[in-house]
Design a protein around this motif. Structure first.
Motif, PDB file in Angstrom:
ATOM      1  N   PRO A  36       0.822  -1.215   0.000  1.00  0.00           N
ATOM      2  CA  PRO A  36       0.000   0.000   0.000  1.00  0.00           C
ATOM      3  C   PRO A  36       0.857   1.267   0.000  1.00  0.00           C
ATOM      4  CG  PRO A  36      -0.012  -0.999   2.170  1.00  0.00           C
ATOM      5  CD  PRO A  36       0.731  -1.940   1.259  1.00  0.00           C
ATOM      6  N   GLY A  37       2.140   1.120   0.240  1.00  0.00           N
ATOM      7  CA  GLY A  37       3.062   2.255   0.188  1.00  0.00           C
ATOM      8  C   GLY A  37       3.058   3.083   1.455  1.00  0.00           C
ATOM      9  N   GLY A  38       4.083   3.869   1.563  1.00  0.00           N
ATOM     10  CA  GLY A  38       4.185   4.783   2.693  1.00  0.00           C
ATOM     11  C   GLY A  38       3.195   5.919   2.525  1.00  0.00           C
ATOM     12  N   ARG A  39       2.908   6.579   3.614  1.00  0.00           N
ATOM     13  CA  ARG A  39       1.970   7.683   3.553  1.00  0.00           C
ATOM     14  C   ARG A  39       2.255   8.651   4.686  1.00  0.00           C
ATOM     15  NH1 ARG A  39      -2.624   3.989   3.548  1.00  0.00           N
ATOM     16  NH2 ARG A  39      -1.119   2.853   2.342  1.00  0.00           N
ATOM     17  N   TYR A  40       1.745   9.842   4.553  1.00  0.00           N
ATOM     18  CA  TYR A  40       1.882  10.874   5.571  1.00  0.00           C
ATOM     19  C   TYR A  40       0.485  11.267   6.026  1.00  0.00           C
ATOM     20  CZ  TYR A  40       2.471  15.472   7.635  1.00  0.00           C
ATOM     21  OH  TYR A  40       2.425  16.545   8.496  1.00  0.00           O
ATOM     22  N   ILE A  41       0.270  11.291   7.330  1.00  0.00           N
ATOM     23  CA  ILE A  41      -0.987  11.734   7.912  1.00  0.00           C
ATOM     24  C   ILE A  41      -0.678  12.979   8.741  1.00  0.00           C
ATOM     25  CG2 ILE A  41      -2.937  11.127   9.398  1.00  0.00           C
ATOM     26  CD1 ILE A  41      -2.650   9.329   6.883  1.00  0.00           C
ATOM     27  N   ASP A  42      -1.317  14.091   8.393  1.00  0.00           N
ATOM     28  CA  ASP A  42      -1.105  15.349   9.112  1.00  0.00           C
ATOM     29  C   ASP A  42      -1.852  15.285  10.438  1.00  0.00           C
ATOM     30  OD1 ASP A  42      -0.957  17.915  10.080  1.00  0.00           O
ATOM     31  OD2 ASP A  42      -1.571  18.879   8.216  1.00  0.00           O
ATOM     32  N   ALA A  43      -1.119  15.239  11.532  1.00  0.00           N
ATOM     33  CA  ALA A  43      -1.744  15.161  12.852  1.00  0.00           C
ATOM     34  C   ALA A  43      -1.919  16.537  13.485  1.00  0.00           C
ATOM     35  CB  ALA A  43      -0.917  14.259  13.776  1.00  0.00           C
ATOM     36  N   GLN A  44      -1.329  17.579  12.893  1.00  0.00           N
ATOM     37  CA  GLN A  44      -1.410  18.922  13.467  1.00  0.00           C
ATOM     38  C   GLN A  44      -2.702  19.646  13.095  1.00  0.00           C
ATOM     39  OE1 GLN A  44       0.818  20.296  15.655  1.00  0.00           O
ATOM     40  NE2 GLN A  44       1.711  18.258  15.669  1.00  0.00           N
ATOM     41  N   THR A  45      -3.300  19.260  11.961  1.00  0.00           N
ATOM     42  CA  THR A  45      -4.532  19.901  11.518  1.00  0.00           C
ATOM     43  C   THR A  45      -5.610  18.829  11.363  1.00  0.00           C
ATOM     44  OG1 THR A  45      -4.179  19.617   9.139  1.00  0.00           O
ATOM     45  CG2 THR A  45      -3.119  21.530  10.186  1.00  0.00           C
ATOM     46  N   ASP A  46      -6.783  19.247  10.941  1.00  0.00           N
ATOM     47  CA  ASP A  46      -7.868  18.307  10.689  1.00  0.00           C
ATOM     48  C   ASP A  46      -7.970  17.930   9.215  1.00  0.00           C
ATOM     49  OD1 ASP A  46      -8.464  18.303  13.356  1.00  0.00           O
ATOM     50  OD2 ASP A  46     -10.218  19.600  13.195  1.00  0.00           O
ATOM     51  N   VAL A  47      -6.952  18.235   8.429  1.00  0.00           N
ATOM     52  CA  VAL A  47      -6.983  17.946   6.999  1.00  0.00           C
ATOM     53  C   VAL A  47      -7.145  16.447   6.738  1.00  0.00           C
ATOM     54  CG1 VAL A  47      -5.586  17.963   4.882  1.00  0.00           C
ATOM     55  CG2 VAL A  47      -5.673  19.993   6.334  1.00  0.00           C
ATOM     56  N   GLU A 173     -21.695  11.878   9.955  1.00  0.00           N
ATOM     57  CA  GLU A 173     -22.556  12.850  10.646  1.00  0.00           C
ATOM     58  C   GLU A 173     -22.153  14.290  10.343  1.00  0.00           C
ATOM     59  OE1 GLU A 173     -22.086  11.849  14.763  1.00  0.00           O
ATOM     60  OE2 GLU A 173     -23.158   9.942  14.559  1.00  0.00           O
ATOM     61  N   GLN A 174     -20.852  14.523  10.180  1.00  0.00           N
ATOM     62  CA  GLN A 174     -20.339  15.881   9.974  1.00  0.00           C
ATOM     63  C   GLN A 174     -20.164  16.236   8.496  1.00  0.00           C
ATOM     64  OE1 GLN A 174     -19.974  17.960  12.650  1.00  0.00           O
ATOM     65  NE2 GLN A 174     -20.868  16.245  13.763  1.00  0.00           N
ATOM     66  N   GLY A 175     -20.426  15.275   7.590  1.00  0.00           N
ATOM     67  CA  GLY A 175     -20.235  15.528   6.160  1.00  0.00           C
ATOM     68  C   GLY A 175     -18.768  15.609   5.761  1.00  0.00           C
ATOM     69  N   ILE A 176     -17.920  14.898   6.483  1.00  0.00           N
ATOM     70  CA  ILE A 176     -16.468  14.878   6.214  1.00  0.00           C
ATOM     71  C   ILE A 176     -16.152  13.638   5.396  1.00  0.00           C
ATOM     72  CG2 ILE A 176     -14.172  14.723   7.286  1.00  0.00           C
ATOM     73  CD1 ILE A 176     -15.471  16.034   9.805  1.00  0.00           C
ATOM     74  N   PRO A 177     -15.433  13.778   4.284  1.00  0.00           N
ATOM     75  CA  PRO A 177     -15.081  12.590   3.498  1.00  0.00           C
ATOM     76  C   PRO A 177     -14.212  11.614   4.303  1.00  0.00           C
ATOM     77  CG  PRO A 177     -14.549  14.610   2.304  1.00  0.00           C
ATOM     78  CD  PRO A 177     -14.924  15.010   3.696  1.00  0.00           C
ATOM     79  N   ILE A 178     -14.444  10.312   4.116  1.00  0.00           N
ATOM     80  CA  ILE A 178     -13.613   9.266   4.726  1.00  0.00           C
ATOM     81  C   ILE A 178     -12.243   9.324   4.050  1.00  0.00           C
ATOM     82  CG2 ILE A 178     -13.359   6.771   5.083  1.00  0.00           C
ATOM     83  CD1 ILE A 178     -15.755   7.994   6.587  1.00  0.00           C
ATOM     84  N   ASN A 179     -11.187   9.345   4.838  1.00  0.00           N
ATOM     85  CA  ASN A 179      -9.828   9.422   4.298  1.00  0.00           C
ATOM     86  C   ASN A 179      -9.255   8.009   4.146  1.00  0.00           C
ATOM     87  OD1 ASN A 179      -7.148   9.837   3.691  1.00  0.00           O
ATOM     88  ND2 ASN A 179      -6.819  11.390   5.255  1.00  0.00           N
ATOM     89  N   GLU A 180      -9.156   7.553   2.918  1.00  0.00           N
ATOM     90  CA  GLU A 180      -8.664   6.190   2.638  1.00  0.00           C
ATOM     91  C   GLU A 180      -7.200   6.005   3.035  1.00  0.00           C
ATOM     92  OE1 GLU A 180     -10.604   3.668   1.752  1.00  0.00           O
ATOM     93  OE2 GLU A 180     -12.342   5.015   1.713  1.00  0.00           O
ATOM     94  N   LYS A 181      -6.439   7.090   3.205  1.00  0.00           N
ATOM     95  CA  LYS A 181      -5.030   6.976   3.635  1.00  0.00           C
ATOM     96  C   LYS A 181      -4.900   6.373   5.025  1.00  0.00           C
ATOM     97  CE  LYS A 181      -3.430  11.142   3.333  1.00  0.00           C
ATOM     98  NZ  LYS A 181      -2.537  12.313   3.299  1.00  0.00           N
ATOM     99  N   LEU A 182      -5.974   6.417   5.820  1.00  0.00           N
ATOM    100  CA  LEU A 182      -5.894   5.898   7.181  1.00  0.00           C
ATOM    101  C   LEU A 182      -5.936   4.374   7.234  1.00  0.00           C
ATOM    102  CD1 LEU A 182      -8.285   8.359   9.068  1.00  0.00           C
ATOM    103  CD2 LEU A 182      -5.848   8.615   8.561  1.00  0.00           C
ATOM    104  N   TYR A 183      -6.338   3.743   6.122  1.00  0.00           N
ATOM    105  CA  TYR A 183      -6.504   2.288   6.090  1.00  0.00           C
ATOM    106  C   TYR A 183      -5.248   1.643   5.493  1.00  0.00           C
ATOM    107  CZ  TYR A 183     -11.281   3.677   6.890  1.00  0.00           C
ATOM    108  OH  TYR A 183     -12.405   4.241   7.417  1.00  0.00           O
ATOM    109  N   LEU A 184      -4.597   0.793   6.283  1.00  0.00           N
ATOM    110  CA  LEU A 184      -3.357   0.147   5.826  1.00  0.00           C
ATOM    111  C   LEU A 184      -3.657  -1.139   5.085  1.00  0.00           C
ATOM    112  CD1 LEU A 184      -1.196   0.611   9.035  1.00  0.00           C
ATOM    113  CD2 LEU A 184      -1.348   2.100   7.049  1.00  0.00           C
TER     114      LEU A 184
END
Length: 184
Positions: A36-47, A173-184
């Protein structure tokens, strides 16, 4: 009897090349095709991941879900002095205190920023922060966590599936897209 000189420690190899180097290694093509490759998850913001409420005084920022190993990563934020109820780990937990401080009633130490917390399967803990700003803990957790009420009666189990549902329900509930990068 002959003695062998102790091995000398190795230093990091020198490098002056600030560019991608073609490294040839066994199974490279399989890795490129299947990983699945390496990835970066921004933990400082809600992006990449929002803060999801966890009870009235805490929130969780989900960072990774690995359903193959029942492994999940997140940042737990207890927003002021408070308690995360007694829980029993069925897997290994590795956490780093990012901000504030925290202790377990069952131990005689207090974790401060930069401190490493290691927990083993089969132990129950009651997490408490007395810090005025609470605590933020980054963690990699493996296996289910069983939560118990104030009488020691079982309440619920949180595993990778629970954490995925926690994240996805909030996003829906909040209308936020599911981030597929979170799934390994």
């Amino acid at each position: 009897m002959a003695t062998t000189a102790p091995a000398k420690p190795h230093n990091a190899p020198p490098s002056t090349k600030a560019e991608i180097v073609d490294v040839r290694y066994p199974h490279k093509e399989l890795v490129e095709r299947l990983s699945p490759g390496g990835r970066y998850i921004d933990a400082q913001t809600d992006v990449d991941s929002p803060w999801v409420p966890f009870g009235d005084t805490a929130a969780i920022k989900h960072l990774a879900f690995d359903v193959r190993r029942n492994l999940f990563s997140n940042i737990l934020w207890v927003k002021g002095p408070g308690v995360v109820g007694t829980h029993l780990h069925r897997g290994t937990i590795t956490m780093v205190c990012l901000e504030g401080s925290v202790k377990y009633l069952e131990y005689d130490w207090v974790a401060s920023p930069g401190g490493l917390i290691l927990e083993v399967p089969g132990e129950a803990h009651t997490l408490v922060t007395d810090h005025p700003d609470g605590v933020k803990l980054f963690g990699w957790m493996e296996g289910p966590i069983e939560f118990y009420d104030d009488n020691g009666d079982f309440s619920f189990t949180a595993d990778v599936w629970w954490f995925i549902e926690h994240y996805e329900n909030y996003c829906k509930e909040q209308g936020i897209p599911i981030n597929e990068k979170l799934y390994l």
